[in-house]
Every structure is written in C-alpha cells, then in structure tokens.
Motif scaffolding. Structure first.
Motif, PDB file in Angstrom:
ATOM      1  N   UNK A 189       0.863  -1.179   0.000  1.00  0.00           N
ATOM      2  CA  UNK A 189       0.000   0.000   0.000  1.00  0.00           C
ATOM      3  C   UNK A 189       0.903   1.233   0.000  1.00  0.00           C
ATOM      4  N   UNK A 190       1.023   1.866  -1.165  1.00  0.00           N
ATOM      5  CA  UNK A 190       1.947   2.989  -1.329  1.00  0.00           C
ATOM      6  C   UNK A 190       1.568   4.199  -0.468  1.00  0.00           C
ATOM      7  N   UNK A 191       0.267   4.407  -0.202  1.00  0.00           N
ATOM      8  CA  UNK A 191      -0.159   5.607   0.522  1.00  0.00           C
ATOM      9  C   UNK A 191       0.454   5.709   1.920  1.00  0.00           C
ATOM     10  N   UNK A 192       0.726   4.558   2.545  1.00  0.00           N
ATOM     11  CA  UNK A 192       1.339   4.614   3.873  1.00  0.00           C
ATOM     12  C   UNK A 192       2.556   3.690   4.002  1.00  0.00           C
ATOM     13  N   UNK A 193       3.060   3.196   2.863  1.00  0.00           N
ATOM     14  CA  UNK A 193       4.284   2.393   2.800  1.00  0.00           C
ATOM     15  C   UNK A 193       4.171   1.083   3.578  1.00  0.00           C
TER      16      UNK A 193
ATOM     17  N   UNK B   9      -1.469  -4.050   9.555  1.00  0.00           N
ATOM     18  CA  UNK B   9      -0.172  -3.792   8.943  1.00  0.00           C
ATOM     19  C   UNK B   9       0.788  -4.889   9.385  1.00  0.00           C
ATOM     20  N   UNK B  10       1.403  -5.543   8.414  1.00  0.00           N
ATOM     21  CA  UNK B  10       2.375  -6.591   8.722  1.00  0.00           C
ATOM     22  C   UNK B  10       3.794  -6.059   8.664  1.00  0.00           C
ATOM     23  N   UNK B  11       3.973  -4.959   7.970  1.00  0.00           N
ATOM     24  CA  UNK B  11       5.293  -4.321   7.931  1.00  0.00           C
ATOM     25  C   UNK B  11       5.130  -2.937   7.314  1.00  0.00           C
ATOM     26  N   UNK B  12       5.958  -2.012   7.781  1.00  0.00           N
ATOM     27  CA  UNK B  12       5.983  -0.666   7.206  1.00  0.00           C
ATOM     28  C   UNK B  12       7.392  -0.390   6.710  1.00  0.00           C
ATOM     29  N   UNK B  13       7.496  -0.022   5.444  1.00  0.00           N
ATOM     30  CA  UNK B  13       8.801   0.328   4.891  1.00  0.00           C
ATOM     31  C   UNK B  13       9.237   1.669   5.458  1.00  0.00           C
ATOM     32  N   UNK B  14      10.504   1.790   5.716  1.00  0.00           N
ATOM     33  CA  UNK B  14      11.058   3.025   6.270  1.00  0.00           C
ATOM     34  C   UNK B  14      11.187   4.086   5.177  1.00  0.00           C
ATOM     35  N   UNK B  15      10.914   5.353   5.501  1.00  0.00           N
ATOM     36  CA  UNK B  15      11.074   6.421   4.508  1.00  0.00           C
ATOM     37  C   UNK B  15      12.467   6.446   3.882  1.00  0.00           C
TER      38      UNK B  15
END
Length: 175
Positions: free
Chosen positions: A94-98, A139-145
C-alpha cells in the motif's frame, strides 16, 4: 535488478532466493502484535475477542498463515468459550502509507469445541466478515522512509512480494 540469484552456469536454481528488501517473520510478528487483541461484537448477541495471531510462512504458496485464538462471550452464551481459526493470505504493498497488508484471504472454519453445533454454525456465518475485518487492515510491515528515498533516487519502487522460508523479500522495479 535481477529478482533471482543465478548459478554460475546462468540457470536459476530450483529454490533461488529472490533479491530485494528482506522482512523477517519476527519483524512481521512484532508489528502484528501491536494491533491485537481486538474485540468484534456480533449484533449485540456476543463478543468475539481475537488474540494476537501466530504468523507462519507458506513459501510454496507464496502466502502467510495466521493461526488465531478467539474467545466468545456475551448474552447468548452462558460462559466464555475458547476457539480458533486459521487464515491464510497474500500480501500487497500500500503505497499511501508504505505498508504491507493482507489480501486474497482464505479462511478455515471457526472451531469452538465447547459450543453447541448450531451456535458454531451461526458463528461460521460471520467468520468471513470477521476474518476480513481482523486481518485486511492489519499492517504486517511498514517500509522506512529512508529505504523508499533510496529507491526513489534510483527511479525504482517496491513490486513483487515473495514469501520465503525466513520471511519476505520485497522486489523492486523501475518506475
């Protein structure tokens, strides 16, 4: 960027590990643990309390499984009942919140050994919706900025998500 490691002869080994951004099963388990337990009321009749899922990788199917314990209580029941169900799913970016989120959910039947069969049947009518609510937005994971900034500078973006025996590998592709 190649998505598979190649042997010296140029062929892709049968169990090649894709290249990309790795995410371990432990990282996903920690992230999902932040969002549970959760309570879901069923039309004022009872409440279902979902405990933190235990995640498993299913690399042969490119899916994850969530084994979930559930407790049922409420006016329709004379006591607390323990149950469980398994849910497996693919992941999407999900690109909107990485974030990485579940999709293409497949639910195994809710099991409550101490409930009467007709009550268990009623609960299973709600099970697909419960599964969808309980995992689709988790959310299973969030990519870091910083990781995405590096990809952006190279004119690349996240693409395929591959389930491996150790977790995930997020592939990248040109924008």
């Amino acid at each position: 960027m190649p998505l598979h490691a190649r042997a010296d002869n140029g062929e892709v080994p049968e169990r090649a590990t894709p290249q990309g951004y790795p995410v371990s099963l432990a990282q996903m388990q920690q992230e999902v643990g932040k969002r549970f337990p959760r309570r879901y009321p069923v039309q004022g009749i009872l409440d279902l309390d979902l405990q933190t899922p235990r995640l498993q990788v299913l690399p042969d199917e490119n899916r994850l499984r969530a084994a979930m314990e559930v407790q049922a209580t409420g006016p329709a029941l004379n006591r607390l009942h323990q149950g469980s169900f398994d849910l497996d799913f693919k992941l999407r970016y999900e690109a909107s919140d990485r974030t990485l989120r579940a999709h293409e959910l497949r639910l195994a039947r809710l099991k409550f050994p101490t409930l009467q069969p007709r009550v268990e049947e009623m609960l299973n009518l709600y099970a697909p919706r419960l599964a969808d609510q309980s995992m689709r937005e988790v959310v299973l994971h969030e990519l870091e900025p910083k990781d995405l900034a590096m990809l952006d500078r190279m004119n690349m973006q996240p693409s395929t998500i591959t389930v491996t025996p150790k977790g995930l590998v997020i592939g990248v592709e040109l924008k």
